[in-house]
Scaffold this active site. Structure first.
Site, PDB file in Angstrom:
ATOM      1  N   HIS A   1       0.863  -1.174   0.000  1.00  0.00           N
ATOM      2  CA  HIS A   1       0.000   0.000   0.000  1.00  0.00           C
ATOM      3  C   HIS A   1       0.911   1.239   0.000  1.00  0.00           C
ATOM      4  O   HIS A   1       2.023   1.201   0.527  1.00  0.00           O
ATOM      5  CB  HIS A   1      -0.853   0.081   1.269  1.00  0.00           C
ATOM      6  CG  HIS A   1      -1.830  -1.037   1.456  1.00  0.00           C
ATOM      7  ND1 HIS A   1      -1.466  -2.256   1.964  1.00  0.00           N
ATOM      8  CD2 HIS A   1      -3.167  -1.094   1.262  1.00  0.00           C
ATOM      9  CE1 HIS A   1      -2.538  -3.032   2.053  1.00  0.00           C
ATOM     10  NE2 HIS A   1      -3.588  -2.349   1.634  1.00  0.00           N
TER      11      HIS A   1
ATOM     12  N   HIS B   1     -11.231 -14.019   2.376  1.00  0.00           N
ATOM     13  CA  HIS B   1     -12.445 -13.231   2.159  1.00  0.00           C
ATOM     14  C   HIS B   1     -13.567 -14.107   1.622  1.00  0.00           C
ATOM     15  O   HIS B   1     -14.742 -13.941   1.979  1.00  0.00           O
ATOM     16  CB  HIS B   1     -12.176 -12.092   1.169  1.00  0.00           C
ATOM     17  CG  HIS B   1     -11.229 -11.049   1.679  1.00  0.00           C
ATOM     18  ND1 HIS B   1     -10.784 -10.001   0.904  1.00  0.00           N
ATOM     19  CD2 HIS B   1     -10.644 -10.884   2.883  1.00  0.00           C
ATOM     20  CE1 HIS B   1      -9.971  -9.234   1.609  1.00  0.00           C
ATOM     21  NE2 HIS B   1      -9.859  -9.754   2.817  1.00  0.00           N
TER      22      HIS B   1
ATOM     23  N   ASP C   1      -4.509 -13.419  -3.534  1.00  0.00           N
ATOM     24  CA  ASP C   1      -3.884 -13.129  -2.242  1.00  0.00           C
ATOM     25  C   ASP C   1      -3.894 -14.418  -1.433  1.00  0.00           C
ATOM     26  O   ASP C   1      -4.905 -14.775  -0.820  1.00  0.00           O
ATOM     27  CB  ASP C   1      -4.655 -12.022  -1.505  1.00  0.00           C
ATOM     28  CG  ASP C   1      -4.071 -10.655  -1.782  1.00  0.00           C
ATOM     29  OD1 ASP C   1      -3.208 -10.546  -2.667  1.00  0.00           O
ATOM     30  OD2 ASP C   1      -4.475  -9.685  -1.121  1.00  0.00           O
TER      31      ASP C   1
ATOM     32  N   ASP D   1      -0.641 -12.534   1.387  1.00  0.00           N
ATOM     33  CA  ASP D   1      -1.290 -11.541   2.240  1.00  0.00           C
ATOM     34  C   ASP D   1      -1.590 -12.217   3.573  1.00  0.00           C
ATOM     35  O   ASP D   1      -2.737 -12.476   3.925  1.00  0.00           O
ATOM     36  CB  ASP D   1      -2.568 -11.048   1.565  1.00  0.00           C
ATOM     37  CG  ASP D   1      -3.260  -9.953   2.355  1.00  0.00           C
ATOM     38  OD1 ASP D   1      -2.715  -9.527   3.383  1.00  0.00           O
ATOM     39  OD2 ASP D   1      -4.361  -9.537   1.959  1.00  0.00           O
TER      40      ASP D   1
END
Length: 425
Positions: A104, A274, A299, A342
């Site tokens: 990021h 997710h 990820d 991740d």
């Protein structure tokens, strides 16, 4: 003897030692980067990437406890520690043997008191990143902008009810795209961390979705204007921190993109942790995205479904990695995407060595999954069963259904002459 400035002294470059014993944890027992499978090197199928935020910005803190990770690169002023952190990261990348990393904007450089100061910080640190990339050959898999952590984004970024906040987010993405081009990033990810709602009573859903689409169109236009070559990716997530997030799962994102005519500009970055939060199986969103030609990157992490929140654990389940790699093989690879870890070491993992052990275990798990997937595809048994299951669509009326030329009258005519027991086969 450790070299001057070495952060991981005593840890050698990680190599492939398949005969190593169970006590040997600083080696690959399954990941052989140069091994050729189905015409491509293992490293080119897997395209491993280390994420910057968990591995080098993470502190071990959680909602119930303070920092537990005392990493040596977090000393000095914010800019001093940012430079140390970057050097430590590149030492880690090269010793681990990965060719990609992700970040990021606010991981790479500290946010300033103004946008201009934030941009200057980012310019200075990415100058160093460009230098280290040149020295090591490590590349950026993707860049993303942190449009969720700062208090200004408490009601979202692209979907914020205040246009001033949306404008600030747009300015941040503009700079993020400049940095992506500067560093040669192969992808750019949009993660709508707060693009959703907590209460439907004060939310105009249609307006927010329209604003988000406009935001994405502006990003597409700017990318084309500056000649950036990165693939745009959207990362689905169903909840947390919002009660409901618009990018709920793969099909929600695909529907959104097609509705607004953006499907040719974006693919999906799927995070299986997710996916399970959305109530799906581990591989569900990867399979669904791939079926529509929209799987761009992964990820690579996992969670604990019994906990119900995003725990970002390293993936170690061989069944899961096999299913992911089977889909990747069937679509011909992930390039320009990859498998980005991740994931974070646990709060109680306070040794620097643990960063290596966690990544090694996950890389070995995916190497085993890749080999399994190759065997499944090469023996052809499952593929043959699937073809047989749908064989009635290869001729006659079934073929007309397949190519879209069948009519309901033909359905009726066919059904009148078919006994029930035949139809139920």
């Amino acid at each position: 003897m450790a070299a001057p400035g070495e952060f991981f002294a005593g840890i050698p470059k990680i190599t492939y030692l398949p005969s190593a014993g169970p006590a040997d944890v600083l080696c690959f027992k399954h990941y052989n980067a140069e091994e050729v499978l189905m015409g491509r090197k293992m490293e080119d199928w897997l395209r491993f990437s280390v994420c910057y935020w968990h591995s080098f910005c993470g502190t071990g803190a959680d909602p119930f406890g303070d920092q537990t990770h005392q990493w040596p690169w977090n000393e000095g002023t914010p800019m001093e520690s940012a430079k140390k952190r970057l050097r430590a990261a590149f030492e880690f990348f090269t010793k681990l043997g990965v060719k990609y990393y992700t970040f990021h904007d606010r991981d790479m450089a500290p946010e300033g008191s103004t946008l201009e100061e934030s941009n200057r910080n980012l310019d200075e640190i990415t100058d160093l990143a460009l230098e280290l990339q040149s020295q090591t050959g490590v590349k950026v898999l993707w860049v993303t902008c942190n449009l969720f952590a700062h208090p200004r984004y408490m009601n979202g970024a692209a979907t914020n009810p205040d246009c001033h906040v949306l404008a600030y987010a747009g300015a941040q993405v503009k700079k993020g795209l400049d940095i992506a081009k500067k560093l040669g990033a192969e992808n750019f990810v949009f993660w709508g961390g707060r693009e959703g709602f907590l209460s439907i009573h004060n939310t105009d859903v249609a307006a927010e979705l329209n604003h988000m689409a406009s935001f994405f169109r502006m990003a597409v236009q700017y990318k084309e204007k500056i000649g950036a070559k990165c693939q745009f990716l959207i990362e689905p997530k169903p909840k947390e921190p919002c009660r409901h997030q618009y990018d709920y799962d793969a099909m929600s994102v695909i529907g959104f993109l097609k509705h607004y005519g953006l499907e040719n500009h974006f693919k999906l970055n799927i995070e299986p942790n997710h996916t399970t939060l959305a109530g799906h199986s581990y591989e569900h969103d990867i399979v669904m995205a791939s079926a529509f030609g929209m799987l761009g990157s992964v990820d690579s992490n996992t969670g604990s479904p019994d906990l119900g929140w995003d725990t970002d654990q390293f993936p170690m389940d061989i069944r899961n990695t096999t299913m992911v790699m089977k889909t990747v093989l069937e679509q011909g690879g992930l390039q320009p995407g990859g498998l980005n870890f991740d994931a974070k070491v646990r709060r109680e993992s306070t040794d620097l060595e643990d960063l290596f052990i966690a990544h090694i275990g996950a890389m070995d798990a995916f190497a085993r999954g890749l080999r399994n997937a190759v065997h499944i595809i090469e023996d052809g048994l499952i593929a043959g069963m699937v073809r047989e299951r749908y064989s009635s669509f290869s001729h006659g009326l079934g073929q007309k259904v397949e190519d879209g030329s069948a009519t309901l009258e033909e359905m009726e005519c066919r059904s009148i002459h078919v006994k029930e027991k035949t139809a139920l086969k």
